[in-house]
Design an enzyme around this catalytic site. Structure first.
Site, PDB file in Angstrom:
ATOM      1  N   ASP A   1      65.467 -58.365 -32.634  1.00  0.00           N
ATOM      2  CA  ASP A   1      64.375 -58.591 -31.908  1.00  0.00           C
ATOM      3  C   ASP A   1      64.739 -59.889 -31.136  1.00  0.00           C
ATOM      4  O   ASP A   1      64.629 -59.916 -29.745  1.00  0.00           O
ATOM      5  CB  ASP A   1      63.177 -59.066 -32.547  1.00  0.00           C
ATOM      6  CG  ASP A   1      62.485 -57.656 -33.192  1.00  0.00           C
ATOM      7  OD1 ASP A   1      63.112 -56.679 -33.525  1.00  0.00           O
ATOM      8  OD2 ASP A   1      61.429 -57.840 -33.786  1.00  0.00           O
TER       9      ASP A   1
ATOM     10  N   ARG B   1      56.807 -71.461 -42.580  1.00  0.00           N
ATOM     11  CA  ARG B   1      56.569 -71.375 -41.292  1.00  0.00           C
ATOM     12  C   ARG B   1      56.401 -72.882 -40.687  1.00  0.00           C
ATOM     13  O   ARG B   1      57.026 -73.099 -39.582  1.00  0.00           O
ATOM     14  CB  ARG B   1      55.501 -70.467 -40.639  1.00  0.00           C
ATOM     15  CG  ARG B   1      55.689 -69.146 -41.116  1.00  0.00           C
ATOM     16  CD  ARG B   1      57.050 -68.557 -40.429  1.00  0.00           C
ATOM     17  NE  ARG B   1      57.489 -67.142 -40.634  1.00  0.00           N
ATOM     18  CZ  ARG B   1      58.370 -66.879 -41.506  1.00  0.00           C
ATOM     19  NH1 ARG B   1      59.304 -67.736 -41.668  1.00  0.00           N
ATOM     20  NH2 ARG B   1      58.885 -65.603 -41.366  1.00  0.00           N
TER      21      ARG B   1
ATOM     22  N   ASP C   1      52.447 -64.624 -38.389  1.00  0.00           N
ATOM     23  CA  ASP C   1      53.266 -65.781 -37.995  1.00  0.00           C
ATOM     24  C   ASP C   1      53.204 -66.109 -36.646  1.00  0.00           C
ATOM     25  O   ASP C   1      53.404 -67.152 -36.261  1.00  0.00           O
ATOM     26  CB  ASP C   1      54.770 -65.256 -38.285  1.00  0.00           C
ATOM     27  CG  ASP C   1      55.312 -65.106 -39.704  1.00  0.00           C
ATOM     28  OD1 ASP C   1      54.491 -65.849 -40.493  1.00  0.00           O
ATOM     29  OD2 ASP C   1      56.043 -64.582 -40.000  1.00  0.00           O
TER      30      ASP C   1
ATOM     31  N   SER D   1      61.007 -54.283 -43.709  1.00  0.00           N
ATOM     32  CA  SER D   1      60.933 -55.507 -42.937  1.00  0.00           C
ATOM     33  C   SER D   1      60.861 -56.663 -44.211  1.00  0.00           C
ATOM     34  O   SER D   1      60.315 -56.568 -45.033  1.00  0.00           O
ATOM     35  CB  SER D   1      59.766 -55.758 -42.052  1.00  0.00           C
ATOM     36  OG  SER D   1      59.637 -57.044 -41.531  1.00  0.00           O
TER      37      SER D   1
END
Length: 406
Positions: free
Chosen positions: A17, A99, A128, A180
């Site tokens: 990505d 995060r 996210d 993932s």
């Protein structure tokens, strides 16, 4: 707006990505300069190997790598542990806690580099995107946020691979990506594959860190944990930094299959998702802190701490770290943690962790008062008046009901 953006800092992982995002940014924002930012929060070393070269091959002008491991554990994991936060009963917030430290460092790099924007590879379905963009809004609202997955027309791994191939950008990714995953010093999360059907059992391919509890050693292992001010400061009598304590407990607990969780959770964006989480050392830390609390916190204070934990779990999950509410909850949790010190011995055995010994010089446990033997400090007759007052509302209600029937 695109004309105003000359430089972008991209939260970069080196995966398919973000490798695609680098050239996409240059093509859609007037050949802007792209600086890749990589956060080391304790993920696999293989994920960081060669990442700077990979970023430049994708078209980035430079790649900034920040070692955030100690900051992550000390300033984000430990404060969350003090609140006792657990999301929806079992998730220890591994991705959620990482995060804000990543976003904060990304913003700092963007400001240092004089960038006009930051970018990320989060999809429009996940949590996210909210966590990253909420942090940017709180820390540097002047920065524009670019979220390609909400803008471009590519929708599949095949689209991305073709996009890179057309531009002769090397990429080791393939069409076959079953899961993932997200990894850091605290946990590894896994989604996708057979987990997309909640009737499917998670296969051993899902679990990459912890030993299958059924295959764990037949003999238990005992580990000693010391706590000061609600923070783990030593393991097996060896004083270490926050990250070192966690890393040590990860190694010990993983081989006993500790810390596996398979849950279907409520995402912030409204949908449900299934995830398998492995948090070996963190599960031990959580058990140790709760054991110390049992000795030290009185009933009402512990009840308040549990309420803080529920509120803080939602706050962290929803990406509201850089808010006044976060500061308020942590201030309360830190006040409670001031007296939380002691030592706990925990038994690790086939996926379970149990506190089997605990002591503290702040303990409210006093055998003189609670003994079943003879004592000279507690007059049991005093309980009569206490019970009459404690049950007074029930007594009055019953009397009222009797009068109504009379």
């Amino acid at each position: 707006m695109a004309e105003e953006i000359k430089k972008v800092v991209l939260a970069y992982s080196g995966g398919l990505d973000t490798s695609s995002i680098v050239p996409w940014l240059k093509e859609n924002y007037n050949n802007c300069e792209v600086i890749c930012f990589v956060a080391d929060v304790g993920q696999e070393r293989d994920d960081l190997e060669g990442i700077e070269e990979k970023a430049k091959q994708s078209g980035a002008s430079k790649c900034v790598i920040k070692d955030l491991r100690e900051e992550f554990v000390k300033n984000y994991v430990y404060p969350t542990l003090k609140t006792g936060a657990v999301y929806e009963g079992s998730y220890l917030l591994g991705t959620s806690m990482a995060r804000p430290v990543i976003a904060k460092a990304m913003v700092e790099v963007a400001l240092e580099e004089g960038a006009q924007a930051v970018a990320h590879g989060c999809t429009g379905k996940g949590n996210d995107q909210v966590r990253f963009e909420g942090a940017v809004a709180a820390l540097a609202p002047q920065l524009q946020v670019i979220a390609p997955w909400r803008m471009w027309k590519m929708r599949s791994r095949e689209d991305l691979l073709n996009y890179l191939a057309e531009r002769h950008i090397p990429c080791k990714a393939t069409l076959k990506k079953i899961y993932s995953r997200d990894a850091n010093a605290w946990h590894i999360s896994t989604e996708g594959g057979e987990l997309e059907d909640t009737w499917n059992r998670a296969t051993e391919n899902v679990w990459t860190w912890t030993v299958d509890p059924e295959k764990a050693p037949d003999q238990p292992e005992y580990v000693s944990v010391k706590v000061e001010n609600g923070e783990v400061v030593a393991v097996n009598d060896k004083a270490m930094s926050a990250y070192e304590c966690l890393n040590t407990l990860n190694e010990i607990a993983a081989k006993h299959g500790v810390g596996r969780v398979d849950i279907t959770e409520n995402r912030l964006v409204g949908m449900k998702s299934r995830g398998c989480y492995e948090t070996p050392g963190g599960t031990v830390m959580m058990a140790a802190l709760r054991a110390v609390e049992e000795l030290i916190l009185d009933k009402t204070t512990r009840n308040w701490r549990e309420r803080l934990g529920l509120e803080f779990a939602q706050l962290v999950y929803d990406g509201r770290w850089f808010t006044p509410l976060c500061k308020a909850i942590l201030a309360s949790a830190n006040a409670i943690a001031e007296d939380l010190r002691g030592e706990v011995v925990l038994k690790l055995y086939k996926g379970t962790v149990t506190a089997v010994q605990k002591r503290s010089d702040n303990s409210l446990f006093n055998v003189d008062f609670c003994t079943f033997g003879e004592d000279d400090v507690y007059d049991q007759s005093h309980a009569d008046g206490f019970i009459r007052l404690y049950s007074l509302p029930s007594r009055i209600r019953a009397i009222n009901d009797q009068n109504k029937k009379a």
